[in-house]
Design a protein around this motif. Structure first.
Motif, PDB file in Angstrom:
ATOM      1  N   THR A 119       0.841  -1.198   0.000  1.00  0.00           N
ATOM      2  CA  THR A 119       0.000   0.000   0.000  1.00  0.00           C
ATOM      3  C   THR A 119       0.876   1.247   0.000  1.00  0.00           C
ATOM      4  OG1 THR A 119      -0.086   0.106   2.405  1.00  0.00           O
ATOM      5  CG2 THR A 119      -1.797  -1.217   1.308  1.00  0.00           C
ATOM      6  N   PRO A 120       0.336   2.384  -0.399  1.00  0.00           N
ATOM      7  CA  PRO A 120       1.113   3.629  -0.340  1.00  0.00           C
ATOM      8  C   PRO A 120       1.595   3.945   1.076  1.00  0.00           C
ATOM      9  CG  PRO A 120      -0.813   3.952  -1.700  1.00  0.00           C
ATOM     10  CD  PRO A 120      -0.962   2.596  -1.048  1.00  0.00           C
ATOM     11  N   GLU A 121       0.790   3.593   2.075  1.00  0.00           N
ATOM     12  CA  GLU A 121       1.143   3.895   3.462  1.00  0.00           C
ATOM     13  C   GLU A 121       2.344   3.088   3.942  1.00  0.00           C
ATOM     14  OE1 GLU A 121      -2.706   4.868   2.263  1.00  0.00           O
ATOM     15  OE2 GLU A 121      -2.077   2.800   2.568  1.00  0.00           O
ATOM     16  N   SER A 122       2.600   1.943   3.327  1.00  0.00           N
ATOM     17  CA  SER A 122       3.716   1.097   3.759  1.00  0.00           C
ATOM     18  C   SER A 122       5.034   1.436   3.060  1.00  0.00           C
ATOM     19  CB  SER A 122       3.376  -0.380   3.503  1.00  0.00           C
ATOM     20  OG  SER A 122       3.341  -0.651   2.115  1.00  0.00           O
ATOM     21  N   GLN A 123       5.003   2.345   2.116  1.00  0.00           N
ATOM     22  CA  GLN A 123       6.192   2.679   1.340  1.00  0.00           C
ATOM     23  C   GLN A 123       7.046   3.729   2.044  1.00  0.00           C
ATOM     24  OE1 GLN A 123       4.610   3.840  -2.486  1.00  0.00           O
ATOM     25  NE2 GLN A 123       3.337   2.013  -2.539  1.00  0.00           N
ATOM     26  N   VAL A 124       8.356   3.608   1.883  1.00  0.00           N
ATOM     27  CA  VAL A 124       9.276   4.603   2.411  1.00  0.00           C
ATOM     28  C   VAL A 124       9.312   5.766   1.418  1.00  0.00           C
ATOM     29  CG1 VAL A 124      11.671   5.090   3.017  1.00  0.00           C
ATOM     30  CG2 VAL A 124      10.644   2.878   3.618  1.00  0.00           C
ATOM     31  N   VAL A 126      11.024   9.397   0.344  1.00  0.00           N
ATOM     32  CA  VAL A 126      12.257  10.166   0.494  1.00  0.00           C
ATOM     33  C   VAL A 126      12.154  11.400  -0.385  1.00  0.00           C
ATOM     34  CG1 VAL A 126      14.755  10.133   0.181  1.00  0.00           C
ATOM     35  CG2 VAL A 126      13.572   8.045   0.859  1.00  0.00           C
ATOM     36  N   GLU A 127      12.509  12.552   0.175  1.00  0.00           N
ATOM     37  CA  GLU A 127      12.565  13.784  -0.616  1.00  0.00           C
ATOM     38  C   GLU A 127      14.018  14.077  -0.949  1.00  0.00           C
ATOM     39  OE1 GLU A 127      10.363  17.147   0.786  1.00  0.00           O
ATOM     40  OE2 GLU A 127       8.767  15.885   1.582  1.00  0.00           O
ATOM     41  N   ILE A 139      10.456  10.553  -3.842  1.00  0.00           N
ATOM     42  CA  ILE A 139      10.659   9.203  -4.326  1.00  0.00           C
ATOM     43  C   ILE A 139       9.976   8.244  -3.364  1.00  0.00           C
ATOM     44  CG2 ILE A 139      12.378   7.421  -4.820  1.00  0.00           C
ATOM     45  CD1 ILE A 139      14.332   9.764  -5.396  1.00  0.00           C
ATOM     46  N   ARG A 140       9.175   7.327  -3.906  1.00  0.00           N
ATOM     47  CA  ARG A 140       8.513   6.318  -3.092  1.00  0.00           C
ATOM     48  C   ARG A 140       9.167   4.967  -3.360  1.00  0.00           C
ATOM     49  NH1 ARG A 140       3.640   7.195  -0.929  1.00  0.00           N
ATOM     50  NH2 ARG A 140       2.807   9.276  -1.115  1.00  0.00           N
TER      51      ARG A 140
END
Length: 144
Positions: A119-124, A126-127, A139-140
Motif C-alpha cells: 500500500t502507499p502507506e507502507s512505502q518509504v 524520500v525527498e 521518491i517512493r
C-alpha cells in the motif's frame, strides 16, 4: 540504454526481457488492461512486483486474491498500490474497473517471499533535491 529501452509508444510487451544480456537480473514491461479483458502469466526465475500506475484491477497470485488494487487516475495522483509475486507463480490480472496501466518489474531471486500487497502507506518516502534549485522530488520506495 538505447540497446534496451526502445521506443514502445506505450505498447504492450517486455522492455527488458528475460535473459537480456545487458541487464540479465532484471525484467520490465508495461501492461494495459481494459474492462472485460484479463492477462495471465507465469514468469519463471524472477520475483515480480505489479505496480498499478492507473486504474483498479484484481490480481490473483497463485490462488491468493488481492481485490481492488490501485485507486489512481494517473501516476500523479499519490502513491501506487502494488502486489508482489514470487518466481514461477501464475498471476492473473482481471476485473479492471476502467482502463488500467500496470508496470511489471522484476529481478532474479534466490529467496522468494509469499505473495503480498503493498500500500502507499507502507512505502518509504524520500525527498531529494531542494526547492531553491527547483530540483525537489519525492521518491517512493515500493519495495525497500
Amino acid at each position: 540504454m538505447p540497446a534496451i529501452i526502445r521506443d514502445f509508444e506505450r505498447s504492450e510487451g517486455a522492455i527488458i526481457e528475460q535473459g537480456n544480456t545487458v541487464l540479465p537480473l532484471t525484467y520490465f514491461k508495461i501492461l494495459h488492461i481494459t474492462p472485460g479483458n484479463s492477462h495471465v502469466e507465469n514468469i519463471e526465475g524472477y520475483e515480480i512486483v505489479y505496480v498499478v500506475l492507473s486504474g483498479t484491477v484484481d490480481i490473483d497470485v497463485g490462488g491468493v486474491l488481492f481485490r481492488a488494487v490501485g485507486k489512481r487516475n494517473s501516476i500523479w495522483d499519490g502513491g501506487a498500490e502494488a502486489v508482489y509475486a514470487p518466481p514461477g507463480f501464475r498471476v492473473r490480472i482481471f476485473n479492471a474497473r476502467e482502463k488500467s496501466e500496470i508496470a511489471v518489474a522484476g529481478g532474479k531471486c534466490r529467496t522468494p517471499a509469499k505473495p503480498f500487497r503493498i500500500t502507499p502507506e507502507s512505502q518509504v518516502v524520500v525527498e531529494v533535491g531542494s526547492i531553491e534549485t527547483h530540483s525537489r522530488r519525492v521518491i517512493r520506495h515500493i519495495l525497500g
